[in-house]
Design a protein around this motif. Structure first.
Motif, mmCIF file in Angstrom:
data_model
loop_
_atom_site.group_PDB
_atom_site.id
_atom_site.type_symbol
_atom_site.label_atom_id
_atom_site.label_comp_id
_atom_site.label_asym_id
_atom_site.label_seq_id
_atom_site.Cartn_x
_atom_site.Cartn_y
_atom_site.Cartn_z
ATOM 1 N N GLY A 29 -31.733 27.308 -80.595
ATOM 2 C CA GLY A 29 -32.091 26.356 -79.544
ATOM 3 C C GLY A 29 -33.545 25.954 -79.659
ATOM 4 N N LYS A 31 -37.343 24.961 -78.433
ATOM 5 C CA LYS A 31 -38.221 25.473 -77.395
ATOM 6 C C LYS A 31 -38.424 24.413 -76.318
ATOM 7 C CE LYS A 31 -40.913 28.844 -80.039
ATOM 8 N NZ LYS A 31 -42.275 29.255 -80.473
ATOM 9 N N PRO A 32 -38.465 24.836 -75.047
ATOM 10 C CA PRO A 32 -38.706 23.870 -73.966
ATOM 11 C C PRO A 32 -40.035 23.152 -74.167
ATOM 12 C CG PRO A 32 -37.969 25.972 -73.093
ATOM 13 C CD PRO A 32 -38.238 26.196 -74.544
ATOM 14 N N LYS A 33 -40.061 21.869 -73.831
ATOM 15 C CA LYS A 33 -41.280 21.093 -73.968
ATOM 16 C C LYS A 33 -42.118 21.217 -72.701
ATOM 17 C CE LYS A 33 -39.070 17.677 -76.973
ATOM 18 N NZ LYS A 33 -38.714 16.237 -77.158
ATOM 19 N N ASN A 376 -38.810 32.055 -73.950
ATOM 20 C CA ASN A 376 -37.824 30.969 -73.957
ATOM 21 C C ASN A 376 -37.084 30.903 -72.627
ATOM 22 O OD1 ASN A 376 -38.478 30.301 -76.593
ATOM 23 N ND2 ASN A 376 -36.814 31.487 -77.493
ATOM 24 N N TYR A 377 -36.726 32.067 -72.118
ATOM 25 C CA TYR A 377 -36.016 32.136 -70.833
ATOM 26 C C TYR A 377 -36.896 31.611 -69.702
ATOM 27 C CZ TYR A 377 -34.303 34.317 -66.531
ATOM 28 O OH TYR A 377 -33.888 34.543 -65.240
ATOM 29 N N ALA A 379 -39.641 29.728 -69.749
ATOM 30 C CA ALA A 379 -39.964 28.307 -69.870
ATOM 31 C C ALA A 379 -38.738 27.449 -69.588
ATOM 32 C CB ALA A 379 -40.504 28.015 -71.274
ATOM 33 N N GLY A 380 -37.577 27.891 -70.040
ATOM 34 C CA GLY A 380 -36.350 27.135 -69.798
ATOM 35 C C GLY A 380 -36.000 27.048 -68.334
ATOM 36 N N VAL A 383 -38.264 24.496 -66.657
ATOM 37 C CA VAL A 383 -37.876 23.112 -66.924
ATOM 38 C C VAL A 383 -36.679 22.719 -66.052
ATOM 39 C CG1 VAL A 383 -36.949 21.540 -68.659
ATOM 40 C CG2 VAL A 383 -38.825 23.085 -69.251
ATOM 41 N N LEU A 384 -35.699 23.623 -65.927
ATOM 42 C CA LEU A 384 -34.532 23.338 -65.090
ATOM 43 C C LEU A 384 -34.919 23.146 -63.630
ATOM 44 C CD1 LEU A 384 -31.847 25.803 -66.532
ATOM 45 C CD2 LEU A 384 -31.867 23.310 -66.704
ATOM 46 N N SER A 387 -35.900 19.517 -62.683
ATOM 47 C CA SER A 387 -34.990 18.463 -63.140
ATOM 48 C C SER A 387 -34.382 17.652 -62.003
ATOM 49 C CB SER A 387 -33.864 19.082 -63.982
ATOM 50 O OG SER A 387 -33.099 20.002 -63.209
ATOM 51 N N VAL A 413 -45.614 25.590 -69.567
ATOM 52 C CA VAL A 413 -44.836 26.011 -70.740
ATOM 53 C C VAL A 413 -45.761 26.527 -71.847
ATOM 54 C CG1 VAL A 413 -43.306 25.215 -72.586
ATOM 55 C CG2 VAL A 413 -42.876 24.523 -70.216
#
Length: 461
Positions: A29, A31-33, A376-377, A379-380, A383-384, A387, A413
């Motif tokens: 996957g 990486k979150p931006k 990753n978790y 930062a993800g 981002v969510l 949204s 991030v």
């Protein structure tokens, strides 16, 4: 024969397809931006009301939220949940519109009216079709400036609170939380989670109005509009609807005084098959530079499904089903704690494993690969959270409440990924001292005390 052969071949391929698919390595996957904060327009009225307009998305709907800087924190010691009662009563109508008619107006706009009270804020909000944003602004202004507080609805709402209290205060998790926060904040409203039935019985419409008049006003309030809407019309509605609101008091929060202690409190539930554990201590709040590294440390230690404590006492030992740790944040204060419902016979063993994982992380940094998975978790999830219009308003309110700059969001991030394994080790050693943690256990006291008897570091109360 030909049909039979084709059928056999098809059946074979169907059987092999899942096995073949299982052997394929899924792509990594991305990486979150970095989060890009939408262009926002901020302003204020002469009476002190602030407002923030955030055009966002393509769906023709928008969220309007008025956040007032008051909540449970301003309740008297003998009036816990009075602000909740006030919020419920505010939904029952204004001096010009009955509660039923408010609901009908909101339904016509494609949404409903919500009033939510938490320890630090009271939020009056709705999510409606874009064309109705000015009307929703006017409706919220009417609700907060002209609440009727009808005495005729008070008894029904008190009974609702009594039922809520009866249900929520009798679960072991709620009992543990109530005792834990009372120990953390012995002289502060943050330590008062539940009222008594007698407190609720003493609530009146007059007391709700008094709380409102003491704590509501333009200077304590910020109006957010996020989504797809006409900015000029929204701003015009804000000025027309809120300019006449009284200034009210300046924002002011009583200073919290969290107190760490090596205390063990056991709440007895005879013959309970499980023990509910809460173990933790005061830590830093979001205004401090170490707050984000501490959040990542928490996610690695116990705050995510793949965290160390969860893997230990859930996956490896089978002591519990859904343990978790968190940094519980309030204005001017925060507390880290681990909570778990464990089998009674493994109460002491679970505590030993939890503290073992904390001490291990104090002494040995995680690998880069383990930390990257947590980054990753974290930062993800961030981002969510951003949204939706509601999520963006939540983040902007978080900045306002804790006095943080926009860069906290826009650099979040990259700052998460800048945290090193050594920094995680440092955070654990600096803030999670197991010798200063408070422990609350709800369960079979006789069995719990028997297990803890041999541990000289624990003094059961």
């Amino acid at each position: 024969m030909k049909k039979l052969t084709l059928y056999t071949l098809s059946l074979l391929l169907c059987c092999l397809a899942p096995a073949y698919a299982q052997k394929q390595t899924p792509p990594e996957g991305g990486k979150p931006k970095d989060f890009k904060l939408p262009n926002k327009e901020e302003g204020s009225l002469d009476n002190g009301l602030g407002y923030t307009l955030v055009p966002y998305g393509a769906v023709p709907k928008a969220q309007v939220s008025l956040v007032v800087k008051t909540g449970n924190i301003h309740e008297a010691e003998n009036e816990v949940w009075l602000s909740d009662f006030m919020g419920n009563l505010m939904k029952e109508g204004t001096l010009t519109t009955k509660g039923k008619d408010l609901s009908l107006r909101m339904a016509r706009m494609g949404g409903d009216l919500n009033i939510n009270v938490d320890p630090n804020t009271t939020t009056i909000s709705g999510n409606v079709l874009s064309e109705f944003v000015p009307e929703l602004i006017q409706l919220i202004a009417d609700v907060v400036q002209n609440p009727a507080f009808p005495e005729s609805e008070a008894e029904r709402l008190k009974n609702d609170l009594k039922r809520q209290l009866s249900v929520s205060s009798n679960t072991p998790q709620s009992q543990a939380s109530s005792r834990f926060f009372a120990l953390m904040y012995p002289e502060h409203s943050y330590g008062r989670i539940f009222p008594t039935q007698e407190m609720i019985e003493g609530f009146t419409a007059a007391k709700a109005r008094q709380f409102y008049e003491t704590n509501f006003g333009a200077r304590r309030s910020v109006l957010y509009v996020a989504g797809k809407f006409n900015k000029a019309q929204a701003e015009e509605a804000i000025r027309a609807s809120f300019s006449g609101w009284l200034q009210g008091p300046e924002p002011k929060y009583p200073t919290p005084t969290a107190q760490p202690s090596q205390e063990v409190a056991v709440i007895d539930r005879p013959n309970a098959p499980q023990s509910t554990l809460m173990l933790g201590l005061p830590v830093i709040d979001p205004s401090q530079p170490d707050y984000l590294p501490l959040q990542v440390t928490n996610a690695l230690l116990g705050g995510s499904f793949g965290s160390r404590i969860t893997s230990n006492i859930r996956e490896d030992k089978g002591y519990t089903y859904s343990p978790f740790s968190t940094v519980n944040v309030r204005k001017g204060a925060a507390v880290w704690y681990e909570q778990a419902d464990v089998t009674t016979e493994h109460t002491q063993a679970s505590l030993q494993e939890i503290t073992k994982e904390v001490k291990r992380l104090q002494q040995e940094a995680p690998t880069a690969a383990e930390l990257e998975g947590i980054q990753n978790y974290q930062a993800g999830i961030f981002v969510l959270q951003n949204s939706t219009p509601q999520g963006i308003i939540g983040q902007l309110n978080f900045l306002d409440l804790h006095g943080l700059p926009d860069s906290y969001l826009t650099n979040y991030v990259q700052n998460v990924y800048a945290i090193t394994p050594e920094k995680v080790k440092e955070m654990t050693a600096k803030y999670l001292d197991t010798q200063k943690m408070t422990l609350v256990v709800v369960g079979d006291k006789k069995e719990i005390e028997k297990q803890m008897k041999g541990d000289q570091s624990l003094k059961v109360n």
